[in-house]
Design a protein around this motif. Structure first.
Motif, PDB file in Angstrom:
ATOM      1  N   UNK A   1      79.511  14.013 -23.333  1.00 31.56           N
ATOM      2  CA  UNK A   1      80.944  13.795 -23.163  1.00 31.56           C
ATOM      3  C   UNK A   1      81.303  13.842 -21.682  1.00 31.56           C
ATOM      4  N   UNK A   2      82.065  12.857 -21.219  1.00 28.34           N
ATOM      5  CA  UNK A   2      82.546  12.861 -19.834  1.00 28.34           C
ATOM      6  C   UNK A   2      83.664  13.888 -19.685  1.00 28.34           C
ATOM      7  N   UNK A   3      83.661  14.628 -18.569  1.00 28.10           N
ATOM      8  CA  UNK A   3      84.694  15.634 -18.341  1.00 28.10           C
ATOM      9  C   UNK A   3      85.880  15.077 -17.561  1.00 28.10           C
ATOM     10  N   UNK A   4      85.674  13.956 -16.864  1.00 33.19           N
ATOM     11  CA  UNK A   4      86.737  13.434 -16.016  1.00 33.19           C
ATOM     12  C   UNK A   4      86.843  14.155 -14.693  1.00 33.19           C
ATOM     13  N   UNK A   5      85.914  15.079 -14.420  1.00 32.20           N
ATOM     14  CA  UNK A   5      85.951  15.841 -13.169  1.00 32.20           C
ATOM     15  C   UNK A   5      84.780  15.447 -12.268  1.00 32.20           C
TER      16      UNK A   5
END
Length: 313
Positions: free
Chosen positions: A214-218
């Motif tokens: 899952x991508x965290x966006x950080x």
């Protein structure tokens, strides 16, 4: 339409699983960098726990000359001593979970005249440096202590959120959205049954295995961060219960990432199967290749279980 992914559900389970008050005390949290220890005159003496690992060295540095260093069972360590510090490395004779007291006495006669540490043999981690200073208890030190307490409180926000969900019975999409567990396209998964294998001597055997990403966006240091999860159905083929205490994901080049969360904490009974989930966060470019998952237990011996062939979508 928002997609509720399997990995989101896993993370929701991690968030909402109640604590087991009867579970054994966990191993101490190990500092990743230089450990700072302040010895304050006039305060009750306490034994500071320091993580050590057989085959890895741990160095202690002090701001005063040492008169004596007492280590029970010294023959089980390789030690190098200097005027203001010492380095030690545990041999393989120390089992994981064992605690070894170390007492240090100072030459100058200032208070505190000595300090006590507890070396905790960890199955996977070791603190490299411990910097020890002595000083009078001042108003500034009280303020520093208050700041440290506030920081610890911030670190507990995730746990507090979990308890709030449990107590208020907040479940469903609202909770998942509030914890950023839902993505528009869901989270990719990968079946690992044909790839994951248990090392010879393992007590736990994999029956079913999946992985998630899952991508965290950080970003940190200009690199994207991703969350990885391994979900296994494990069979305890031993004669005693096996309780998960912690986990580390070992990369293709030997790099290690400590688990952010493991679930559940209940023991796996002999001859029974139980689902075990481990979640880590790594740089995006490090999430490729074949990994080894390392688990250890709470039963006192720190027994290590190794699973090779873990990969992610």
């Amino acid at each position: 339409m928002l997609a509720l992914s399997s990995a989101a559900l896993l993370r929701f389970v991690l968030l909402t699983t109640p604590l087991d008050a009867a579970a054994p005390a966990p191993l101490p949290t190990c500092a990743s960098g230089t450990r700072q220890v302040e010895l304050m005159a006039g305060l009750p003496e306490q034994a500071h726990e320091v993580c050590i690992r057989p085959g890895r060295s741990t160095s202690f540095f002090f701001d005063a000359k040492l008169a004596r260093v007492e280590v029970p069972g010294r023959e089980r360590f390789r030690m190098l001593e200097a005027e203001t510090g010492f380095t030690l490395m545990a041999t393989r004779a120390l089992p994981a979970g064992e605690r070894v007291p170390v007492t240090v006495s100072f030459e100058d006669g200032r208070a505190p005249a000595h300090a006590t540490f507890t070396l905790v043999v960890h199955p996977s981690e070791a603190e490299q440096q411990v910097l020890v200073t002595r000083q009078e208890r001042t108003l500034a030190s009280y303020r520093e202590g208050e700041q440290r307490a506030l920081e610890e409180a911030r670190q507990c926000r995730w746990e507090n959120a979990r308890l709030q969900v449990e107590c208020t019975a907040q479940v469903g999409l609202t909770t998942l959205l509030s914890q950023d567990l839902i993505g528009e396209k869901g989270v990719p998964s990968k079946h690992l049954e044909r790839h994951v294998s248990a090392r010879p001597g393992n007590t736990l055997m994999p029956i079913k295995a999946l992985s998630y990403r899952s991508d965290t966006g950080r970003e940190e240091g200009g690199r994207k961060r991703v969350r990885l999860a391994v979900d296994q159905e494990l069979w305890n083929r031993g004669d005693t219960p096996w309780t998960l205490a912690g986990a580390v994901l070992v990369g293709p080049r030997g790099e290690e990432w400590k688990a952010l969360a493991v679930w559940p904490r209940e023991p796996i009974a002999p001859g029974k199967m139980q689902r075990v989930v481990v979640e880590v966060e790594v740089p995006e470019n490090a999430a490729r290749g074949s990994f080894t998952l390392k688990l250890w237990n709470q039963e006192g011996d720190g027994e290590i279980e190794l699973f090779d062939g873990v990969s992610f979508p």
